[in-house]
Design a protein around this motif. Structure first.
Motif, PDB file in Angstrom:
ATOM      1  N   VAL A  35       0.826  10.849  -5.654  1.00 54.22           N
ATOM      2  CA  VAL A  35       1.970  10.260  -4.962  1.00 54.22           C
ATOM      3  C   VAL A  35       2.942  11.346  -4.504  1.00 54.22           C
ATOM      4  CG1 VAL A  35       3.899   8.646  -5.179  1.00 54.22           C
ATOM      5  CG2 VAL A  35       1.702   8.121  -6.267  1.00 54.22           C
ATOM      6  N   SER A  73      -4.577   0.329  -4.456  1.00 53.14           N
ATOM      7  CA  SER A  73      -4.929   1.562  -3.748  1.00 53.14           C
ATOM      8  C   SER A  73      -4.061   2.747  -4.175  1.00 53.14           C
ATOM      9  CB  SER A  73      -4.834   1.362  -2.229  1.00 53.14           C
ATOM     10  OG  SER A  73      -3.534   0.960  -1.840  1.00 53.14           O
ATOM     11  N   TRP A  74      -3.000   2.490  -4.932  1.00 54.71           N
ATOM     12  CA  TRP A  74      -2.193   3.575  -5.486  1.00 54.71           C
ATOM     13  C   TRP A  74      -2.950   4.338  -6.569  1.00 54.71           C
ATOM     14  CZ3 TRP A  74       3.056   4.850  -4.502  1.00 54.71           C
ATOM     15  CH2 TRP A  74       3.710   4.018  -3.575  1.00 54.71           C
ATOM     16  N   THR A  76       5.747   3.831   1.756  1.00 58.90           N
ATOM     17  CA  THR A  76       6.360   5.073   2.235  1.00 58.90           C
ATOM     18  C   THR A  76       7.101   4.843   3.546  1.00 58.90           C
ATOM     19  OG1 THR A  76       4.636   6.374   1.137  1.00 58.90           O
ATOM     20  CG2 THR A  76       5.911   7.480   2.852  1.00 58.90           C
ATOM     21  N   ALA A  82       8.324   4.365  -9.668  1.00 65.66           N
ATOM     22  CA  ALA A  82       7.196   3.527  -9.246  1.00 65.66           C
ATOM     23  C   ALA A  82       6.682   2.690 -10.411  1.00 65.66           C
ATOM     24  CB  ALA A  82       6.066   4.405  -8.699  1.00 65.66           C
ATOM     25  N   THR A  92       0.843  -1.194   0.000  1.00 61.42           N
ATOM     26  CA  THR A  92       0.000   0.000   0.000  1.00 61.42           C
ATOM     27  C   THR A  92       0.881   1.247   0.000  1.00 61.42           C
ATOM     28  OG1 THR A  92      -0.063   0.108   2.406  1.00 61.42           O
ATOM     29  CG2 THR A  92      -1.760  -1.240   1.326  1.00 61.42           C
ATOM     30  N   PRO A  93       0.330   2.398  -0.361  1.00 58.82           N
ATOM     31  CA  PRO A  93       1.139   3.626  -0.353  1.00 58.82           C
ATOM     32  C   PRO A  93       1.771   3.913   1.003  1.00 58.82           C
ATOM     33  CG  PRO A  93      -0.871   3.986  -1.592  1.00 58.82           C
ATOM     34  CD  PRO A  93      -1.003   2.639  -0.963  1.00 58.82           C
ATOM     35  N   ALA A 104      -0.769   8.515  -9.781  1.00 55.93           N
ATOM     36  CA  ALA A 104      -0.665   7.148 -10.296  1.00 55.93           C
ATOM     37  C   ALA A 104      -1.938   6.773 -11.035  1.00 55.93           C
ATOM     38  CB  ALA A 104      -0.411   6.181  -9.153  1.00 55.93           C
ATOM     39  N   MET A 147      -4.043   8.161  -6.716  1.00 54.36           N
ATOM     40  CA  MET A 147      -3.394   8.909  -5.631  1.00 54.36           C
ATOM     41  C   MET A 147      -2.372   9.894  -6.176  1.00 54.36           C
ATOM     42  SD  MET A 147      -1.099   7.503  -2.459  1.00 54.36           S
ATOM     43  CE  MET A 147      -2.480   7.490  -1.332  1.00 54.36           C
ATOM     44  N   ALA A 205      -1.219   0.378 -11.460  1.00 51.30           N
ATOM     45  CA  ALA A 205      -0.413  -0.225 -10.404  1.00 51.30           C
ATOM     46  C   ALA A 205      -0.010  -1.622 -10.845  1.00 51.30           C
ATOM     47  CB  ALA A 205      -1.188  -0.286  -9.093  1.00 51.30           C
TER      48      ALA A 205
END
Length: 272
Positions: free
Chosen positions: A107, A101-102, A56, A83, A51-52, A92, A105, A95
């Motif tokens: 980023v 879930s990216w 991170t 990425a 997940t992001p 994004a 988003m 994925a």
């Protein structure tokens, strides 16, 4: 090709590059004037699910070693992130081998807020392509250069006179009714137990189609399989010169770091 322009006034000639992969996240400090790593590549496992926030947090772990100055907010080095996603203005749009879930988003904004430093994300194949054209196998090349990475799938980067045309997805070109990466990726060679002559025929068919569509001046082959280039590149029959990549598994890290400090890029909303 002209060398990369120097960083914007007041910005360091160094940056940190991070390359997010399906199994590991690699990072290093990079001299953006010559493309040289100034630290060894450091890696941590890619969290599952990727997940992001989990990714991170893993990047934050890498930064403990890569940027000792991070305790002082004003001295933190900027961060470029490669990425496995289509990246449009830091957002994004896909994925691959990371959590869905990216998708959608921002980023750049998310990681900038979480890590407390300027962050700019780029597609991983684009990062590797930029690095090879600026500092690797394609250095000083003019005209259109196509960089193809052969791995689990097929990644692609298109660079015209040093300028990236982002987010190409040439691995999904249809060859004989199938995505090229189904039959021509490095994993496809292993899965189908192809010898080098057989694999070279598939690769030649694919690259010939690219050659017809794009008329490039140079094709660079990257990915882990490029280490075996002597086994298949001499078997290719193309008009375009085809050479192996030079930067190997550091290309994504170097390209991400260099991209971060390219002046006048519209997708870096954090520079002042």
């Amino acid at each position: 090709m002209a060398p990369p322009r120097p960083p914007a006034s007041g910005w360091p000639a160094h940056s940190i590059g991070i390359d997010i992969g399906g199994t590991s996240i690699k990072g290093g400090r990079v001299n953006t004037e010559n493309g040289q790593l100034t630290t060894a590549l450091t890696a941590v496992p890619t969290p599952q699910p990727a997940t992001p926030l989990a990714v991170t947090n893993a990047i934050h772990q890498l930064l403990q070693d890569l940027d000792p100055s991070q305790t002082a907010l004003g001295s933190r080095l900027p961060l470029g992130v490669a990425a496995p996603a289509i990246m449009q203005q830091g957002i994004a749009r896909s994925a691959a081998n990371i959590s869905d879930s990216w998708i959608g988003m921002d980023v750049n904004q998310f990681m900038t807020e979480q890590l407390g430093r300027p962050v700019s994300a780029i597609n991983d194949a684009d990062a590797a392509g930029l690095a090879e054209v600026q500092f690797g196998a394609g250095k000083l090349s003019k005209g259109l250069v196509v960089v193809i990475t052969l791995g689990t799938g097929i990644g692609s980067a298109l660079v015209m006179d040093g300028t990236l045309v982002p987010n190409t997805e040439f691995g999904h070109l249809e060859i004989d009714g199938q995505d090229a990466e189904v039959t021509t990726s490095a994993v496809a060679r292993e899965r189908n137990a192809m010898g080098w002559p057989d694999y070279a025929r598939h690769l030649n068919r694919y690259l010939s189609h690219l050659e017809f569509l794009l008329s490039p001046e140079l094709i660079i082959i990257g990915g882990g399989i490029s280490a075996r280039s002597a086994d298949f590149l001499p078997l290719l029959k193309l008009k375009t010169k085809v050479i192996p990549a030079k930067l190997q598994n550091a290309a994504g890290t170097i390209g991400a770091a260099t991209h971060m400090l390219t002046p006048d890029r519209p997708d870096v909303g954090v520079r002042r």
